[in-house]
Design an enzyme around this catalytic site. Structure first.
Site, mmCIF file in Angstrom:
data_model
loop_
_atom_site.group_PDB
_atom_site.id
_atom_site.type_symbol
_atom_site.label_atom_id
_atom_site.label_comp_id
_atom_site.label_asym_id
_atom_site.label_seq_id
_atom_site.Cartn_x
_atom_site.Cartn_y
_atom_site.Cartn_z
ATOM 1 C CG MET A 153 -39.941 87.078 87.074
ATOM 2 S SD MET A 153 -38.812 86.103 88.059
ATOM 3 C CE MET A 153 -38.296 87.300 89.274
ATOM 4 C CD GLU A 174 -46.318 104.019 86.765
ATOM 5 O OE1 GLU A 174 -47.368 103.496 87.213
ATOM 6 O OE2 GLU A 174 -46.220 104.505 85.620
ATOM 7 C CG HIS A 191 -43.067 95.364 86.179
ATOM 8 N ND1 HIS A 191 -43.281 95.377 87.535
ATOM 9 C CD2 HIS A 191 -42.076 94.467 85.979
ATOM 10 C CE1 HIS A 191 -42.461 94.523 88.122
ATOM 11 N NE2 HIS A 191 -41.716 93.951 87.208
ATOM 12 N N GLY A 234 -35.686 96.437 81.463
ATOM 13 C CA GLY A 234 -35.296 97.580 82.286
ATOM 14 C C GLY A 234 -33.795 97.657 82.502
ATOM 15 C CD GLN A 259 -33.247 90.323 83.619
ATOM 16 O OE1 GLN A 259 -33.327 89.434 84.437
ATOM 17 N NE2 GLN A 259 -34.201 91.216 83.444
ATOM 18 C CB SER A 277 -37.369 96.459 93.236
ATOM 19 O OG SER A 277 -37.214 95.073 93.474
HETATM 20 P P1 AMP Z 1 -39.056 91.443 86.935
HETATM 21 O O1 AMP Z 1 -40.535 91.256 87.042
HETATM 22 O O2 AMP Z 1 -38.406 91.908 88.192
HETATM 23 O O3 AMP Z 1 -38.368 90.248 86.304
HETATM 24 O O4 AMP Z 1 -38.838 92.631 85.915
HETATM 25 C C1 AMP Z 1 -39.393 92.580 84.627
HETATM 26 C C2 AMP Z 1 -38.799 93.691 83.801
HETATM 27 O O5 AMP Z 1 -39.093 94.951 84.399
HETATM 28 C C3 AMP Z 1 -37.262 93.592 83.695
HETATM 29 O O6 AMP Z 1 -36.873 93.941 82.385
HETATM 30 C C4 AMP Z 1 -36.817 94.624 84.687
HETATM 31 O O7 AMP Z 1 -35.536 95.147 84.412
HETATM 32 C C5 AMP Z 1 -37.889 95.679 84.527
HETATM 33 N N1 AMP Z 1 -37.946 96.546 85.705
HETATM 34 C C6 AMP Z 1 -38.078 96.175 86.998
HETATM 35 N N2 AMP Z 1 -38.031 97.251 87.810
HETATM 36 C C7 AMP Z 1 -37.848 98.329 87.003
HETATM 37 C C8 AMP Z 1 -37.712 99.726 87.233
HETATM 38 N N3 AMP Z 1 -37.735 100.236 88.457
HETATM 39 N N4 AMP Z 1 -37.527 100.530 86.167
HETATM 40 C C9 AMP Z 1 -37.473 100.024 84.915
HETATM 41 N N5 AMP Z 1 -37.608 98.721 84.624
HETATM 42 C C10 AMP Z 1 -37.792 97.881 85.661
#
Ligand code: AMP
Length: 280
Positions: free
Chosen positions: A30, A35, A37, A147, A153, A185
């Site tokens: 999103m 780091e 991502h 992640g 999820q 995050s």
């Molecule tokens: P998001 O943009 O929050 O929807 O996350 C996109 C992807 O990045 C998802 O698969 C998350 O689980 C992964 N992700 C977000 N934060 C982390 C993190 N700290 N370590 C590993 N993967 C992450």
């Protein structure tokens, strides 16, 4: 790197890759990239020939009163990071490209979506499963990277991919953390400096449970009591949820006789942080 916003342009680029027999990796995000991502992107670059990163703040996975409107968006900065990382395509569609007028598909992964975050955020995982299904169909990736940070999820998507029967590997990527343990995050941007200092306590509390497990404790209730007590040592946190579940089905466990996930959600001020550790 190409920045693409339409499905027709995306299809054209992907067809060129496929005609050369190149394997395609997909990293759905999103945006507001960090780091964590980028670690997913690097895994995809290492394991496939071409990496597509989608950036789409998916309205269907936000509930009423959640942070859809104020979710951080910065396509320019994200694209610069991705370009430097070596990604091949950024797919950043508008909402009406992903969900054109009349869009009626709704994908629900029963069971694994029902408890925990699914129960507390009704419709959230249906929104996630719907957008991920659409992305899988548009990109037809050979591998997709998610992640472990978003533990339920990941379980929902593993079930989804199995049940759709797509020839696709779901690659789980361990949570990337700051030096003090806080899971990276996009929502960390909401924390005030004081809150940011306290935030790693969430992970430290989860580690209390992991240590008990490592010492041989197999009673879920004992671990949950210890983790809750640890979180309460930092009164700025308000516990929202604490669960100990089967890693695959996300069903609550009383006895830890199989791979498990210890997951917690807690408010620090107005910001809801989530984190988890695996116990196996
Ligand atoms: P998001 O943009 O929050 O929807 O996350 C996109 C992807 O990045 C998802 O698969 C998350 O689980 C992964 N992700 C977000 N934060 C982390 C993190 N700290 N370590 C590993 N993967 C992450």
């Amino acid at each position: 790197m190409k920045i693409i916003s339409t499905i027709s342009d995306l299809r054209r680029e992907l067809a060129a890759f496929r005609s050369r027999g190149e394997r395609i990796g997909l990293v759905p995000t999103m945006g507001a990239l960090h780091e964590g991502h980028l670690t997913l992107v690097r895994r995809s670059l290492a394991q496939t020939d071409r990496t597509v990163v989608s950036i789409f703040v998916n309205p269907k996975q936000f509930g009423p009163g959640e942070d859809f409107a104020r979710y951080p968006r910065n396509l320019k900065a994200d694209s610069e990071l991705l370009s430097a990382s070596g990604a091949d395509i950024v797919f950043a569609p508008e909402v009406d490209e992903m969900y054109p007028a009349g869009f009626s598909l709704s994908v629900t992964v029963a069971g694994v979506s029902n408890g925990m975050e699914g129960a507390r955020r009704p419709g959230h995982f249906t929104g996630v499963a719907t957008v991920v299904t659409r992305l899988f169909c548009l990109v037809l990736p050979d591998a997709a990277f998610f992640g472990e940070k978003d533990g339920q999820q990941l379980a929902v998507i593993q079930r989804l991919a199995t049940d759709l029967g797509l020839p696709l590997t779901i690659v789980p990527v361990p949570t990337v953390r700051e030096a003090d343990g806080l899971a990276l995050s996009s929502r960390n941007l909401y924390l005030s400096p004081g809150e940011r200092e306290k935030a790693p306590h969430l992970y430290r509390s989860l580690l209390t449970g992991a240590e008990l497990f490592a010492k041989g404790c197999r009673e879920a209730s004992e671990i949950l009591v210890a983790v809750r007590a640890s979180l309460e040592n930092e009164p700025s946190f308000r516990l929202d949820a604490l669960d100990l579940v089967d890693l695959e089905t996300m069903e609550p466990l009383t006895l830890l006789d199989r791979p498990a996930m210890l997951a917690m959600a807690a408010f620090l001020g107005k910001t809801r942080l989530i984190d988890n550790v695996r116990l196996r």
